[in-house]
Scaffold this motif. Structure first.
Motif, short mmCIF file in Angstrom:
data_model
loop_
_atom_site.label_atom_id
_atom_site.label_comp_id
_atom_site.label_asym_id
_atom_site.label_seq_id
_atom_site.Cartn_x
_atom_site.Cartn_y
_atom_site.Cartn_z
N THR A 135 0.83 -1.21 0.00
CA THR A 135 0.00 0.00 0.00
C THR A 135 0.86 1.26 0.00
O THR A 135 0.60 2.21 -0.75
CB THR A 135 -0.93 0.00 1.23
N THR A 144 -5.09 9.66 1.96
CA THR A 144 -5.42 9.79 3.37
C THR A 144 -5.20 8.46 4.09
O THR A 144 -5.09 7.40 3.46
CB THR A 144 -6.88 10.21 3.53
N ASP A 145 -5.18 8.52 5.41
CA ASP A 145 -5.04 7.29 6.19
C ASP A 145 -6.20 6.34 5.93
O ASP A 145 -6.01 5.11 5.89
CB ASP A 145 -4.96 7.62 7.69
N LYS A 148 -5.57 4.56 2.61
CA LYS A 148 -4.52 3.55 2.76
C LYS A 148 -5.02 2.34 3.54
O LYS A 148 -4.72 1.19 3.19
CB LYS A 148 -3.30 4.17 3.46
N HIS A 149 -5.80 2.59 4.58
CA HIS A 149 -6.38 1.49 5.36
C HIS A 149 -7.31 0.65 4.48
O HIS A 149 -7.31 -0.59 4.58
CB HIS A 149 -7.14 2.04 6.56
N THR A 152 -5.25 -1.56 2.12
CA THR A 152 -4.61 -2.65 2.85
C THR A 152 -5.61 -3.72 3.24
O THR A 152 -5.36 -4.93 3.08
CB THR A 152 -3.90 -2.12 4.12
N GLU A 214 -13.65 6.80 4.16
CA GLU A 214 -14.00 6.76 5.58
C GLU A 214 -15.34 6.06 5.82
O GLU A 214 -15.61 5.57 6.92
CB GLU A 214 -14.08 8.18 6.14
#
Length: 562
Positions: A135, A144-145, A148-149, A152, A214
């Protein structure tokens, strides 16, 4: 009936002696190509429907880009591990074992599958562990986080497909070397059906609103990633009946030295170099596209949709021809019949050019109607369609050079030469990256995907020209004069068809802007324009006396006559 035993021969050799010869298994490459083209047409058609459904479910925004990026990982690792080596190294070796071993290559194939299953299993486990690192490499710095999350987490579900992709590829190679081409062409339909059902399920449960990373819940992620994994598992299992039908029985064999590992490593090492250079280029490409997606440009989802359309056309025509010719060319190479390799290559190039030209014209001229009609629904909006159109037009220009360059690559592979394609690939990828990075630096981020496809197109032309020049030293003349005459006639027929298609688009759009064109008008334009382009191209090709068109029509008439 009692089993006959003869002259002390092992049972495997007795069974092999009753099987048809290699030449009998592979007679009629044209018929095999036609049969595979039909299977590939259905397979690629359902593959496109799969792409369209997922585009409708996820859209061309950040969630769609995350899904597409996660899907790249298993394909990338499979290619590094086995994908390129399979066609360039293993198929020719399986052909040689099939022709020369007393048991028709049964034991050799069993050893190879045993080794591959072990390597695939270990690699799959390591890949899943390294998902967060993948990733970091492929997502842009602007991600953004949450995005990426998402990448993954999807990867944890999708990366196990590496094992089943490898198993499917190996089983397909075994079937192809035994003259069986139907199952490998038809079983991907099972995979596509599962993923289509996954997309429909997602739409029914969660709706078609375009959301942000999100908002992706664990349930949404499980449906998407689990569907991809289930699809390839079903595809792999679908090949088992065909393997039993051709008499192949797998059992574990650990005497790997009998595989000729040194030879395998030498030839496969060059192929690994070839693949890793391509994957590095893919890493740069994906990173740039993710950057473009963050500023509102066409990202990985849109680029991937277009690339799959290009590969659909390539797969229906070129891959069918290549798959039928590779065992024949490998057999000719093993017997030193360079002239037969050259003849097959020349025929393949001319047929591919003639058959793919109207598709390329259609992609260029009807890019916007195709984008609106095929993709615009659900979370995929008009802005996404407008961004898709120029990328698709550029892909139309890249289609023929790509198919021809692949034909040259497979000619080298039939000679068990992976070194030359690997060395050719270095300047080709360098040129591609220079164009792509130069475009990124010089033009707006919104046009990034167009520049990426332009870099592809130019590099494919360069690869074909360089491959042809070097291959001539190995197999002699490939009938370049005849190929050039055919290409020139095809260009003329294609330009005439393009003019007719463009006039049709202008007539049906009636002055409407890109934002004003309705979905209904797009469908009408796509259907009418496609018929006009193909009809005018066919008429012009016959008037120009392009022999390959007449050959295809003759084959169709014979099939209908039967």
């Amino acid at each position: 009936m009692p089993r006959v035993v003869s002259a002390g021969l092992p049972a495997e050799e007795l069974e092999a002696s009753a099987e048809p010869s290699f030449e009998e298994e592979h007679k009629g490459a044209a018929g095999n190509s036609a049969m595979m083209a039909v299977g590939s047409l259905v397979s690629r058609g359902t593959g496109f429907l799969r792409t369209a459904v997922m585009a409708a479910a996820l859209g061309g925004g950040l969630v769609g880009n995350a899904y597409t990026t996660a899907q790249i990982f298993p394909g990338m690792i499979y290619e590094l591990l086995l994908g390129g080596i399979l066609s360039s190294v293993l198929v020719p070796m399986l052909v040689r074992a099939r022709k020369s071993d007393p048991d028709r290559g049964q034991a050799y194939t069993q050893r190879l599958l045993t080794l591959a299953v072990i390597v695939l299993g270990i690699t799959t486990v390591l890949a899943v562990i390294c998902a967060p690192l993948l990733t970091i490499a492929y997502a842009s710095d602007e991600a953004t986080d949450a995005q990426k999350h998402l990448i993954t987490t999807l990867s944890y579900l999708m990366l196990p497909t590496i094992f089943f992709y490898g198993l499917t590829g190996l089983c397909s190679a075994v079937l192809n070397t035994r003259g069986q081409f139907a199952a490998p062409m038809w079983t991907p339909i099972l995979n596509n059906a599962v993923v289509i059902a996954t997309g429909v399920t997602y739409l029914v449960i969660f709706g078609d609103a375009q959301i942000d990373p999100e908002q992706m819940t664990p349930a949404r992620i499980l449906v998407l990633g689990g569907g991809v994994l289930l699809g390839i598992v079903v595809q792999a299992l679908g090949l088992l009946p065909a393997l039993r039908k051709v008499g192949f029985r797998w059992r574990a064999r650990f005497d790997f030295r009998e595989l000729g590992l040194r030879r395998l490593a030498t030839v496969g090492g060059w192929m690994f170099c070839y693949v890793i250079v391509n994957q590095l280029a893919l890493l740069v490409l994906t990173n740039l596209l993710n950057r473009a997606g963050h500023v509102g440009g066409a990202g990985p989802m849109i680029y991937n949709n277009v690339f799959l359309l290009m590969m659909m056309a390539h797969g229906i025509v070129a891959v069918s021809i290549i798959t039928a010719l590779l065992p024949r060319m490998s057999a000719a190479a093993s017997e030193g019949r360079a002239g037969d390799i050259a003849a097959d290559l020349s025929k393949g190039i001319r047929t591919v050019v003639v058959m793919l030209a109207p598709v390329a014209v259609t992609y260029v001229v009807l890019a916007l109607p195709i984008s609106i009609a095929l993709f615009e629904r659900g979370a995929f909006h008009r802005a996404d369609s407008i961004q898709t159109a120029p990328v698709l037009a550029m892909a139309g220009l890249a289609l023929l050079p790509f198919a021809i360059s692949q034909l040259f690559n497979f000619s080298y592979y039939s000679l068990q030469d992976t070194k030359t394609p690997a060395l050719i690939n270095l300047p080709v990828i360098t040129m591609r990256l220079a164009i792509q990075l130069g475009w990124w630096a010089a033009f707006a981020a919104a046009t990034t995907a167009v520049g990426m496809m332009l870099g592809n197109a130019v590099s494919y032309v360069f690869a074909a020209l360089l491959s042809a020049a070097l291959l001539k030293r190995r197999i002699g003349l490939i009938g370049l004069r005849r190929i050039s005459v055919t290409v020139a006639k095809v260009v003329v027929a294609g330009l005439i068809a393009a003019a007719a298609g463009y006039g049709t688009v202008q007539l049906l759009f009636m002055g409407a802007t890109q934002s004003e064109v309705s979905g209904f008008t797009s469908w009408v334009t796509l259907a009418t324009g496609g018929i006009v382009i193909c009809g005018v191209y066919g008429a012009a090709a016959l008037a120009l006396k392009i022999g390959e068109v007449q050959d295809v029509l003759g084959m169709v008439r014979r099939k209908l006559g039967r």
